[in-house]
Design a protein around this motif. Structure first.
Motif, PDB file in Angstrom:
ATOM      1  N   ALA A 187       5.560  -3.861  -2.081  1.00 54.56           N
ATOM      2  CA  ALA A 187       4.880  -5.301  -2.453  1.00 54.56           C
ATOM      3  C   ALA A 187       5.449  -5.801  -3.123  1.00 54.56           C
TER       4      ALA A 187
ATOM      5  N   PRO B 194      -0.075   2.609  -6.096  1.00 54.67           N
ATOM      6  CA  PRO B 194       0.808   1.739  -7.069  1.00 54.67           C
ATOM      7  C   PRO B 194       1.363   2.946  -7.623  1.00 54.67           C
TER       8      PRO B 194
ATOM      9  N   HIS C 217      -1.556  -4.027  -8.423  1.00 57.70           N
ATOM     10  CA  HIS C 217      -2.084  -4.086  -6.753  1.00 57.70           C
ATOM     11  C   HIS C 217      -3.492  -4.515  -7.353  1.00 57.70           C
TER      12      HIS C 217
END
Length: 148
Positions: A35, A85, A93
């Motif tokens: 991420a 996630p 997310h």
């Protein structure tokens, strides 16, 4: 003997539970890393794209580079959306996925403008693509907290 078997069984159960916990921590760290990498790509794009759009009006090389960046950011958004996630990052997310939908659509619109030679610095700065890129970048603090 029964006590020894009970102790061994207990240690085995604790170890098995610990492995699951370790997997969750590892998954969380991997997700955080992925991420963070994605958000950094978006941030770089948001910083470089407006200037590149201005150059693309008169420079074929800049136009090609902008087109490549737009296609890259679309693919990066699609790849991010495919990540799974950890539970702790589910809401983050989802937020990024929502911004990604607009980001991808905006990238497509800007790509058409670039191909038609109609993109400008002002239009790029006002576009949803830059706004969404900045919104995704703003989520970075929440992602960093996951890694703690």
């Amino acid at each position: 003997m029964k006590i020894m078997l009970t102790v061994v069984a207990g240690v085995g159960l604790l170890s098995a539970g610990g492995c699951g916990m370790l997997d969750q921590v590892t998954d969380g760290l991997n997700y955080t890393s992925e991420a963070t990498g994605y958000v950094e790509k978006v941030k770089t794009f948001a910083e470089e794209a407006p200037e590149l759009a201005e150059q693309a009006v008169n420079d074929a090389d800049a136009k090609e580079k902008l087109e490549a960046q737009l296609e890259t950011i679309q693919q990066a958004a699609a790849d991010f959306n495919e990540l799974t996630p950890p539970d702790a990052a589910g809401e983050i997310h989802q937020t990024i996925q929502e911004h990604n939908e607009t980001l991808q659509k905006s990238a497509e619109d800007v790509l058409k403008q670039v191909e038609e030679g109609k993109v400008s610095l002002e239009e790029m700065e006002q576009s949803d693509i830059v706004k969404n890129a900045k919104q995704i970048t703003d989520v970075m603090g929440q992602i960093e907290k996951l890694g703690e």
